[in-house]
Write a protein that holds these residues in place. Structure first.
Motif, PDB file in Angstrom:
ATOM      1  N   LYS A  40       0.810  -1.236   0.000  1.00  0.00           N
ATOM      2  CA  LYS A  40       0.000   0.000   0.000  1.00  0.00           C
ATOM      3  C   LYS A  40       0.838   1.280   0.000  1.00  0.00           C
ATOM      4  O   LYS A  40       0.362   2.362   0.342  1.00  0.00           O
ATOM      5  N   LYS A  41       2.095   1.172  -0.341  1.00  0.00           N
ATOM      6  CA  LYS A  41       2.972   2.352  -0.315  1.00  0.00           C
ATOM      7  C   LYS A  41       2.585   3.330  -1.421  1.00  0.00           C
ATOM      8  O   LYS A  41       2.316   2.940  -2.546  1.00  0.00           O
TER       9      LYS A  41
ATOM     10  N   HIS B 223     -12.515   9.250   0.262  1.00  0.00           N
ATOM     11  CA  HIS B 223     -12.234  10.069   1.452  1.00  0.00           C
ATOM     12  C   HIS B 223     -12.056   9.189   2.693  1.00  0.00           C
ATOM     13  O   HIS B 223     -11.165   9.426   3.508  1.00  0.00           O
ATOM     14  N   ILE B 224     -12.897   8.169   2.824  1.00  0.00           N
ATOM     15  CA  ILE B 224     -12.773   7.274   3.987  1.00  0.00           C
ATOM     16  C   ILE B 224     -11.390   6.607   3.988  1.00  0.00           C
ATOM     17  O   ILE B 224     -10.712   6.531   5.014  1.00  0.00           O
ATOM     18  N   TYR B 225     -10.936   6.195   2.812  1.00  0.00           N
ATOM     19  CA  TYR B 225      -9.628   5.518   2.723  1.00  0.00           C
ATOM     20  C   TYR B 225      -8.446   6.475   2.875  1.00  0.00           C
ATOM     21  O   TYR B 225      -7.300   6.019   2.985  1.00  0.00           O
ATOM     22  N   SER B 226      -8.715   7.789   2.929  1.00  0.00           N
ATOM     23  CA  SER B 226      -7.620   8.736   3.221  1.00  0.00           C
ATOM     24  C   SER B 226      -7.071   8.451   4.626  1.00  0.00           C
ATOM     25  O   SER B 226      -5.945   8.820   4.948  1.00  0.00           O
ATOM     26  N   LEU B 227      -7.875   7.782   5.458  1.00  0.00           N
ATOM     27  CA  LEU B 227      -7.427   7.428   6.816  1.00  0.00           C
ATOM     28  C   LEU B 227      -6.414   6.287   6.796  1.00  0.00           C
ATOM     29  O   LEU B 227      -5.722   6.063   7.788  1.00  0.00           O
ATOM     30  N   PHE B 228      -6.362   5.563   5.672  1.00  0.00           N
ATOM     31  CA  PHE B 228      -5.535   4.344   5.638  1.00  0.00           C
ATOM     32  C   PHE B 228      -4.416   4.402   4.602  1.00  0.00           C
ATOM     33  O   PHE B 228      -3.926   3.358   4.158  1.00  0.00           O
TER      34      PHE B 228
ATOM     35  N   GLU C 270      -1.057   4.246   3.224  1.00  0.00           N
ATOM     36  CA  GLU C 270       0.145   3.550   3.723  1.00  0.00           C
ATOM     37  C   GLU C 270      -0.108   2.836   5.056  1.00  0.00           C
ATOM     38  O   GLU C 270       0.799   2.642   5.860  1.00  0.00           O
ATOM     39  N   LYS C 271      -1.380   2.488   5.303  1.00  0.00           N
ATOM     40  CA  LYS C 271      -1.743   1.797   6.561  1.00  0.00           C
ATOM     41  C   LYS C 271      -2.727   0.687   6.264  1.00  0.00           C
ATOM     42  O   LYS C 271      -3.368   0.676   5.217  1.00  0.00           O
ATOM     43  N   GLN C 272      -2.900  -0.189   7.256  1.00  0.00           N
ATOM     44  CA  GLN C 272      -3.947  -1.217   7.155  1.00  0.00           C
ATOM     45  C   GLN C 272      -5.293  -0.582   7.478  1.00  0.00           C
ATOM     46  O   GLN C 272      -5.355   0.369   8.262  1.00  0.00           O
TER      47      GLN C 272
ATOM     48  N   VAL D 166      -6.693  -0.153  -4.188  1.00  0.00           N
ATOM     49  CA  VAL D 166      -5.937  -1.365  -3.835  1.00  0.00           C
ATOM     50  C   VAL D 166      -6.899  -2.417  -3.261  1.00  0.00           C
ATOM     51  O   VAL D 166      -6.837  -3.601  -3.613  1.00  0.00           O
ATOM     52  N   GLU D 167      -7.819  -1.957  -2.385  1.00  0.00           N
ATOM     53  CA  GLU D 167      -8.806  -2.899  -1.806  1.00  0.00           C
ATOM     54  C   GLU D 167      -9.688  -3.481  -2.903  1.00  0.00           C
ATOM     55  O   GLU D 167      -9.982  -4.671  -2.914  1.00  0.00           O
ATOM     56  N   CYS D 168     -10.137  -2.597  -3.819  1.00  0.00           N
ATOM     57  CA  CYS D 168     -11.022  -3.046  -4.901  1.00  0.00           C
ATOM     58  C   CYS D 168     -10.281  -4.025  -5.815  1.00  0.00           C
ATOM     59  O   CYS D 168     -10.839  -5.022  -6.265  1.00  0.00           O
ATOM     60  N   PHE D 169      -9.002  -3.738  -6.055  1.00  0.00           N
ATOM     61  CA  PHE D 169      -8.172  -4.614  -6.909  1.00  0.00           C
ATOM     62  C   PHE D 169      -8.076  -6.003  -6.277  1.00  0.00           C
ATOM     63  O   PHE D 169      -8.273  -7.024  -6.931  1.00  0.00           O
ATOM     64  N   GLU D 170      -7.779  -6.009  -4.966  1.00  0.00           N
ATOM     65  CA  GLU D 170      -7.602  -7.299  -4.290  1.00  0.00           C
ATOM     66  C   GLU D 170      -8.884  -8.126  -4.299  1.00  0.00           C
ATOM     67  O   GLU D 170      -8.843  -9.349  -4.269  1.00  0.00           O
TER      68      GLU D 170
END
Ligand code: KG4
Ligand code: ZN
Length: 334
Positions: free
Chosen positions: A22-23, A111-116, A118-120, A306-310
């Motif tokens: 997720k870098k 926007h929600i994923y802005s919290l994550f 480079e993080k889980q 990245v989540e959608c890809f996985e």
């Protein structure tokens, strides 16, 4: 790695996110604040023309990574149709030229994923989304499931700052300017009424507060610098008090462990301090995005992608549609 594109409003942005860890490998954003400032708000056609210039410029900087790309992601909803089409057209062209799968990303989920970045991910999480287009309180269970707990009946939180700023003759976007003036002002000088104070409705409303400020301005014979600061401070106090009152009402009835705040207006430090106090009283943790990723950006779109890809949530060229409203599959009322 995934290349992500954001053009839902007035920020042209592209990012590169590595899939396995997720870098964030590249991120660039060209904002159009200066160009829209004379109009006191975003002019959609002007924004579209500026995206058409800025996006190819940024894309050029990512060219050396093209051979490593595994997918192209783009914000396709919600937003301004004429600006979304700029990003989506670029994404489709890249998908064809480089033979890559496409991912359509919901801007609000971004926007929600802005919290994550480079993080889980940490779900479930309750999230307050405060931007120029939205004011929503959500219980986010996963990428696919969010419950809408409260939303605005009219203007959004950020929009009310922009409209009050316009009345005061401030530049666009007015949110950060009002916050700065408010620091030098007396927040108790103007006794604006907190919207929906006596109402049991779990909803937000900002149009009435905006009108209170308008009437207050009309009543001023003289608008000196200190009065502007006092109006900003009083308005900000009441705008945030309204959010907090409704949030507290919601969590009288339900538990909260993790609370996130996202969107352009989540950069507001006064709002953050009130949310800190609320979370402390509930023994919940407050999650915030780095300041650089509060307002619209492609890094958050890439992180969500990245989540959608996985999960294999690809969209075909034909099915990747633009939607201006947010009734997308991911933000559902239950
Ligand atoms: O998330 P964003 O960049 O765009 C949308 O998706 O709408 O949010 C922009 C909004 C604008 O209305 C801007 O005035 C507001 O966020 N904003 C703020 C602050 N910084 C930006 N509002 C209040 N205080 C701030 N510090
Ligand atoms: Zn946004």
């Amino acid at each position: 790695m995934i290349l992500s594109i954001e053009s839902s409003c007035d920020d042209s942005s592209i990012a590169l996110t590595r899939i396995d860890d997720k870098k964030l490998l590249f991120h660039k954003k060209i904002s159009q604040d200066e160009e829209h400032a004379p109009y006191g708000g975003v002019v959609p056609e002007l924004a579209a023309r500026l995206h058409a210039i800025a996006l190819p410029k940024i894309l050029e900087e990512t060219r050396s990574y093209f051979s490593q790309l595994k997918a192209v992601a783009v914000t396709n909803e919600p937003g301004l149709s004429v600006t979304l089409v700029e990003g989506v057209t670029m994404a489709k062209a890249l998908s064809i030229a480089l033979n890559l799968p496409l991912l359509g990303i919901n801007h609000l989920l971004g926007h929600i994923y802005s919290l994550f970045i480079e993080k889980q991910t940490q779900f479930p999480m309750d999230v307050l989304l405060v931007s120029g287009g939205h004011t929503q309180l959500l219980h986010v269970k996963s990428l696919e499931h969010s419950e809408l707990l409260a939303t605005t009946m009219d203007d959004s939180f950020g929009e009310s700052f922009d409209k009050v700023g316009k009345m005061l003759g401030l530049s666009y976007p007015a949110g950060p300017i009002i916050e700065n003036y408010a620091r030098k002002g007396d927040a108790k000088r103007f006794d604006f009424t907190i919207p929906l104070r006596g109402s049991r409705e779990l909803a937000f409303s900002y149009s009435g507060l905006k009108n209170q400020v308008r009437l207050c301005l009309q009543a001023q014979e003289f608008l000196d610098e200190q009065t502007i600061c006092d109006i900003c401070a009083s308005f900000q106090r009441v705008a945030v008090a309204h959010l907090m009152q409704k949030i507290k009402k919601v969590y009288k009835e339900r538990p909260v462990e993790r609370f996130g705040v996202v969107g352009g207006a989540s950069a507001n430090l006064y709002l953050r301090s009130e949310l800190e106090a609320f979370c402390a009283s509930k023994k919940a943790t407050l999650h915030t995005a780095p300041m650089a990723f509060c307002s619209d950006n492609a890094a958050m779109i890439g992180r969500c992608a990245v989540e959608c890809f996985e999960k294999g949530y690809f969209t075909s060229l034909e099915d990747l549609k633009i939607r201006s409203s947010s009734k997308g599959m991911f933000v559902t009322k239950e």
